[in-house]
Motif scaffolding. Structure first.
Motif, PDB file in Angstrom:
ATOM      1  N   ASP A  39      86.050 -24.979  34.737  1.00 56.34           N
ATOM      2  CA  ASP A  39      85.114 -24.651  33.864  1.00 56.34           C
ATOM      3  C   ASP A  39      83.962 -23.481  34.232  1.00 56.34           C
ATOM      4  O   ASP A  39      83.693 -22.751  33.454  1.00 56.34           O
ATOM      5  N   THR A  71      85.734 -20.774  31.999  1.00 62.34           N
ATOM      6  CA  THR A  71      85.563 -21.619  30.798  1.00 62.34           C
ATOM      7  C   THR A  71      86.258 -22.560  30.535  1.00 62.34           C
ATOM      8  O   THR A  71      86.539 -22.857  29.421  1.00 62.34           O
ATOM      9  N   LEU A  95      88.200 -19.396  25.866  1.00 58.83           N
ATOM     10  CA  LEU A  95      87.603 -18.186  25.218  1.00 58.83           C
ATOM     11  C   LEU A  95      88.288 -17.681  23.974  1.00 58.83           C
ATOM     12  O   LEU A  95      89.570 -17.552  24.140  1.00 58.83           O
ATOM     13  N   THR A 134      81.192 -19.352  34.174  1.00 58.39           N
ATOM     14  CA  THR A 134      81.358 -18.628  33.123  1.00 58.39           C
ATOM     15  C   THR A 134      81.216 -18.953  31.614  1.00 58.39           C
ATOM     16  O   THR A 134      81.023 -17.905  30.806  1.00 58.39           O
ATOM     17  N   TRP A 135      80.804 -19.958  31.509  1.00 58.54           N
ATOM     18  CA  TRP A 135      80.285 -20.264  30.241  1.00 58.54           C
ATOM     19  C   TRP A 135      79.118 -19.820  29.804  1.00 58.54           C
ATOM     20  O   TRP A 135      78.942 -19.023  28.861  1.00 58.54           O
ATOM     21  N   THR A 193      78.601 -16.395  27.032  1.00 55.25           N
ATOM     22  CA  THR A 193      77.813 -16.756  26.113  1.00 55.25           C
ATOM     23  C   THR A 193      76.666 -15.550  26.095  1.00 55.25           C
ATOM     24  O   THR A 193      76.276 -15.111  25.012  1.00 55.25           O
ATOM     25  N   SER A 208      90.086 -15.989  31.091  1.00 57.26           N
ATOM     26  CA  SER A 208      89.224 -17.240  30.437  1.00 57.26           C
ATOM     27  C   SER A 208      89.702 -17.402  29.077  1.00 57.26           C
ATOM     28  O   SER A 208      89.244 -18.361  28.396  1.00 57.26           O
ATOM     29  N   GLN A 260      83.548 -28.704  21.870  1.00 57.74           N
ATOM     30  CA  GLN A 260      83.036 -29.033  22.887  1.00 57.74           C
ATOM     31  C   GLN A 260      82.158 -30.258  23.076  1.00 57.74           C
ATOM     32  O   GLN A 260      82.301 -31.193  23.660  1.00 57.74           O
TER      33      GLN A 260
END
Lengths: 548, 45
Positions: free
Chosen positions: A32, A36, A40, A171-172, A176, A252, B36
């Protein structure tokens, strides 16, 4: 800068801070944090690749070079775009299918763990230095544009926010905020072009006021001449196939085809945008012909012509350009340190929690390092540039052993890879330092040495165990994709449109190279051939990602 | 001043890409957000 502009910039920084921090609860495993959780989607992926790729250097450095040398510097971006498309359809599918997180991890699979560790250490140093210089550049630019003359304030605020959200959401957060910063950055570029053209009296007036060679896409002479086009496409292909911070975004992606789509779309969309910062650089040449620091070309134009509010938005665009690159590099360093070194050597059996803690600590330590290093940049001066040049030269033999021999010649072994890498690095650095410091010559010599030494040593040493090469060769076929994946991506497509598409891309590259070579004669057709070749690569890439 | 065809052509292409990308990125992000959220809710249950 007026108070309203300051408010806009502060609001932007708060927004990035809040959005970036939101993703903390989405992180439960190292995957995660690093990639991610591989979720993606194509357009977000393309946005984050573009945001990583385009930075303050594009707005300030490239426009400054356009001010000095003319339009042909645009190939710096355009060759990168072509390389993203070619890498997206030929190379990325293999990497994504292997489910790797880092390029050193690929080297571990293909050659040896020792080679993996070595390259990881070199890359961590490389990115750390680059980050220090990046923070220095953005702090200087922020002072010029906002008028808030505090280097320390900008360094701490920008690094602090970027480190904060990268630690929390990995990476999230990076992806974003990158997507958001991509929109702001290109929004800023969309404001810049008409303002610059209005100031100079329109494109026709601009063209009439600069020498003809200045507006040539393939000049016969100068630093950015036809030879530059050939060297740049080679360097760009190297960049788009081994550069960790760009490729980690592609790793990702939710599947192989999405990885390919993200790379191809990113290459195509950045192409028209490059004109939005190159043409203003040329306009500044007409408006301010006597600038001593060329990098001030576009910042001077912005400060003079942009009204309040628009100036604030443009400042957000510029800050976005750099923050989106810095967060990606921080994340890449954390991933390489934890995945390639910590999990590879120090704690192979670490738990998810331990790995995540180490990754976050690395981001924090790196944040402190780049703050400190940004203060050293003006003191070190030329030493910093020389260091980056040497590190840049080291990438060339890596490309030769990792991509050319690693993907195309099974007999290449780890001894050959080590020898080729070191021989290429030694020859490249020697040629650079002993000669007239020609980067192009150093790159070509370095590649030549690696091309010769790697196969020689491989043939003189015992073959490597077959399983290593087979792992990579198997990844060229779609069987390694998830069993439920109903949309497998063949590198050599099964369908006729797919075959025609990759043929068009390859032919486009050949056409581009012919255009560059014809440019040596000064013929006008060279520009049409080079641009036509680029468009063929794009059309081929675009068709390829949507057909079987 | 005459209409600056080159400038506005480049600008229009960039603007169209920008609008399309904004729309598609937001659309994709909302889908990811919903998926999510569901995943996190399931984990909490």
């Amino acid at each position: 800068m007026s108070p309203i502009d300051i408010i806009i910039v502060v609001a932007f920084l708060v927004l990035i801070f809040v959005v970036g921090g939101y993703f903390y609860k989405w992180i439960s495993t190292p995957d995660d944090f690093y990639v991610t959780g591989r979720k993606l989607t194509p357009f977000i992926l393309a946005a984050t690749i573009t945001a990583t790729n385009v930075n303050v250097y594009s707005f300030v450095g490239q426009s400054g070079t356009a001010y000095q040398e003319g339009l042909s510097i645009i190939w710096h971006t355009w060759t990168g775009n072509m390389a993203l498309v070619l890498s997206g359809i030929f190379i990325i599918p293999i990497f994504r299918r292997l489910r790797i997180r880092t390029i050193p991890e690929f080297l571990g699979l293909r050659y040896s763990q020792g080679f993996r560790g070595l390259v990881a250490v070199i890359w961590i140093f490389r990115l750390a230095f680059w980050l220090g210089i990046g923070i220095y550049a953005i702090a200087i630019a922020a002072q010029t544009i906002t008028g808030v003359q505090s280097f320390t304030l900008w360094v701490f605020v920008l690094t602090g926010i970027t480190v904060f959200y990268t630690i929390l959401g990995g990476t999230w957060s990076v992806a974003t905020t990158d997507a958001l910063q991509f929109l702001l950055m290109l929004g800023g570029a969309l404001i810049l072009l008409p303002v610059a053209m209005y100031a100079v009296g329109g494109f026709a007036t601009l063209k009439a006021q600069v020498p003809a060679e200045f507006m040539s896409l393939v000049p016969q002479s100068g630093d950015f001449n036809w030879l530059f086009l050939i060297a740049m496409v080679l360097l760009s292909i190297k960049w788009a196939t081994i550069n960790q911070d760009v490729l980690q975004r592609a790793f990702s992606s939710e599947n192989v085809r999405t990885a390919s789509k993200g790379m191809v779309l990113s290459g195509i969309i950045t192409t028209p945008f490059a004109l939005l910062w190159i043409l203003p650089g040329i306009a500044a040449k007409v408006l301010y012909p006597d600038l001593t620091n060329f990098d001030n070309a576009v910042p001077t134009l912005i400060v003079e012509y942009f009204p309040p509010v628009v100036l604030g938005l443009m400042a957000c665009g510029l800050l976005s350009a750099m923050m989106s690159t810095i967060d990606s590099d921080l994340n890449s360093i954390a991933t390489m340190f934890t995945s390639d070194l910590y999990n590879g050597y120090f704690n192979i059996e670490s738990s998810h929690r331990q790995s995540l803690t180490v990754a976050r600590l690395v981001v924090l330590v790196m944040g402190l390092f780049i703050i400190g290093f940004s203060y050293l940049v003006p003191v070190l001066g030329g030493a910093v540039e020389a260091n980056l040049t040497v590190i840049g030269i080291l990438d060339t033999p890596l490309f030769v052993v990792a991509i050319i021999y690693g993907l195309l010649w099974k007999r290449a072994n780890w001894q050959g890879a080590f020898a080729g890498y070191f021989a290429g690095a030694f020859v490249g650095v020697f040629v650079y330092l002993a000669g007239d410091q020609s980067f192009s010559l150093a790159i070509l010599s370095s590649a030549g040495a690696a091309l010769v030494v790697c196969p020689l040593v491989s043939l003189l040493t015992p073959p490597q165990e077959v399983v290593k090469a087979n792992t990579i060769w198997d990844a060229k076929k779609p069987e390694l994709e998830h069993p439920d994946d109903v949309d497998p991506f063949y590198i050599v497509p099964k369908s006729i449109p797919g075959k025609l598409a990759i043929s068009a891309s390859i032919f486009g590259l050949i056409l581009y190279l012919i255009g560059a070579i014809v440019g040596s004669t000064g013929a006008v057709i060279s520009s049409y051939l080079a641009v036509g070749g680029m468009f063929m690569i794009f059309i081929g890439g675009l068709v390829r990602i949507y057909v079987k | 001043m005459e209409f600056d065809f080159v400038t506005w052509s480049v600008w229009s292409v960039g603007f169209i890409i920008w609008i399309i990308w904004a729309y598609l990125s937001i659309k994709e992000f909302i889908s990811i957000l919903i998926a999510q959220k569901k995943e996190l809710d399931n984990d909490n249950d």
